[in-house]
Design a protein around this motif. Structure first.
Motif, short mmCIF file in Angstrom:
data_model
loop_
_atom_site.label_atom_id
_atom_site.label_comp_id
_atom_site.label_asym_id
_atom_site.label_seq_id
_atom_site.Cartn_x
_atom_site.Cartn_y
_atom_site.Cartn_z
N UNK A 1 0.83 -1.21 0.00
CA UNK A 1 0.00 0.00 0.00
C UNK A 1 0.86 1.26 0.00
N UNK A 2 2.03 1.19 0.67
CA UNK A 2 2.88 2.37 0.76
C UNK A 2 3.31 2.84 -0.62
N UNK A 3 3.72 1.88 -1.49
CA UNK A 3 4.14 2.25 -2.85
C UNK A 3 2.95 2.79 -3.63
N UNK A 4 1.79 2.15 -3.43
CA UNK A 4 0.56 2.56 -4.13
C UNK A 4 0.21 4.00 -3.76
N UNK A 5 0.30 4.32 -2.44
CA UNK A 5 -0.04 5.66 -1.97
C UNK A 5 0.95 6.68 -2.54
N UNK A 6 2.24 6.29 -2.59
CA UNK A 6 3.25 7.20 -3.11
C UNK A 6 2.99 7.50 -4.59
N UNK A 7 2.57 6.46 -5.34
CA UNK A 7 2.27 6.66 -6.76
C UNK A 7 1.08 7.61 -6.93
N UNK A 8 0.05 7.40 -6.10
CA UNK A 8 -1.15 8.26 -6.20
C UNK A 8 -0.78 9.71 -5.90
N UNK A 9 0.07 9.90 -4.89
CA UNK A 9 0.48 11.26 -4.53
C UNK A 9 1.28 11.88 -5.68
N UNK A 10 2.15 11.06 -6.31
CA UNK A 10 2.97 11.58 -7.40
C UNK A 10 2.10 12.04 -8.57
N UNK A 11 0.98 11.34 -8.79
CA UNK A 11 0.07 11.72 -9.88
C UNK A 11 -0.95 12.78 -9.44
N UNK A 12 -0.91 13.14 -8.14
CA UNK A 12 -1.83 14.15 -7.64
C UNK A 12 -3.25 13.66 -7.46
N UNK A 13 -3.44 12.34 -7.33
CA UNK A 13 -4.81 11.80 -7.20
C UNK A 13 -5.04 11.22 -5.81
N UNK A 14 -4.20 11.59 -4.85
CA UNK A 14 -4.32 10.99 -3.52
C UNK A 14 -5.55 11.44 -2.77
N UNK A 15 -6.21 12.51 -3.19
CA UNK A 15 -7.41 12.97 -2.47
C UNK A 15 -8.69 12.41 -3.12
N UNK A 16 -8.53 11.71 -4.26
CA UNK A 16 -9.71 11.36 -5.05
C UNK A 16 -10.23 9.96 -4.81
N UNK A 17 -9.56 9.13 -3.99
CA UNK A 17 -9.97 7.73 -3.82
C UNK A 17 -11.22 7.62 -2.95
#
Ligand SMILES: CC(C)(COP(=O)(O)OP(=O)(O)OC[C@H]1O[C@@H](n2cnc3c(N)ncnc32)[C@H](O)[C@@H]1OP(=O)(O)O)[C@@H](O)C(=O)NCCC(=O)NCCS
Length: 197
Positions: free
Chosen positions: A181-197
């Motif tokens: 999950x940590x890598x998944x969260x980092x990827x989402x943050x890198x794409x700027x979609x971490x608030x959209x899940x």
């Protein structure tokens, strides 16, 4: 560990067989959980550490819920509990960053998207809590379970041969799937979609 953020429960799910309500389990659900567990086949219970068709086991589950060590979602149709998903973590262990997901839906309701919805909600809760790794155990002959977890990006991590015994004494293999999950969260943050899940 961050506290659970408000995910707006109850959620309504339109299924082929009728509407399903998804909400957090509370200890007042004890009798409904026991009745649900006692309707399940032994085979569907084998992936769990304990036999939840036994009243003391359900009582311990409710106590763990009260203490915040387990968080469960339940799926109800017309007020009857037909499915649940649990996120288990132990902040006092050497794996405070790891959570385990456990999902069961009663056989007559399977294939309507309930298991997927419960699993995805628990996954989102785990992200909210800041967990870094998720695991799930299942018997190898549960294609629905494997499909649900692989659909979320879980990958096989280990096979435990002959790890559980059913009531007739027959052994079954368990497969452990995991998700970084940590890598998944980092990827989402890198794409700027971490608030959209
Ligand atoms: C795992 C389980 C909760 C799935 O519940 P469900 O409500 O049937 O799941 P869904 O209807 O949401 O199906 C999710 C996906 O799995 C697929 N699927 C469901 N049953 C399947 C089967 N028997 N074979 C292959 N794929 C299956 C569905 O097609 C769906 O994929 P899609 O979205 O690409 O179409 C249910 O099978 C169960 O309770 N199994 C016993 C307990 C168990 O082993 N739990 C897993 C341990 S964590």
């Amino acid at each position: 560990m961050k506290p659970l953020t408000d995910r707006g429960y109850p959620h309504q799910l339109d299924c082929a067989g009728g509407a399903i309500e998804i909400r957090l389990l509370t200890p007042t659900d004890q009798a409904a959980v026991l009745a649900f567990a006692q309707r399940l086949s032994t085979h569907d219970l084998l992936f769990l550490r304990r036999d939840i068709s036994q009243p003391p086991v359900v009582a311990a589950w409710m106590e763990a819920t009260r203490r915040g060590r387990m968080l469960s979602l339940v799926a109800l149709r017309a007020g009857v509990l037909h499915g649940c998903a649990t996120l288990v973590r132990d902040p006092l262990s050497w794996s405070p960053h790891v959570g385990e997901l456990r999902v069961i839906v009663e056989a007559p309701l399977r294939g309507q998207g309930v298991g997927q919805k419960l699993t995805r909600e628990c996954f989102a809760i785990a992200l909210d809590m800041g967990l870094e790794k998720l695991t799930a155990l299942m018997t190898v002959d549960q294609p629905g379970a494997i499909a649900v977890f692989e659909g979320l990006g879980f990958q096989p991590e280990a096979l435990f041969r002959g790890h559980v015994k059913d009531r007739e004494g027959k052994t079954h293999d368990l497969i452990a799937l995991s998700h970084d999950v940590a890598s998944f969260s980092a990827q989402r943050a890198a794409y700027g979609i971490d608030k959209a899940f």
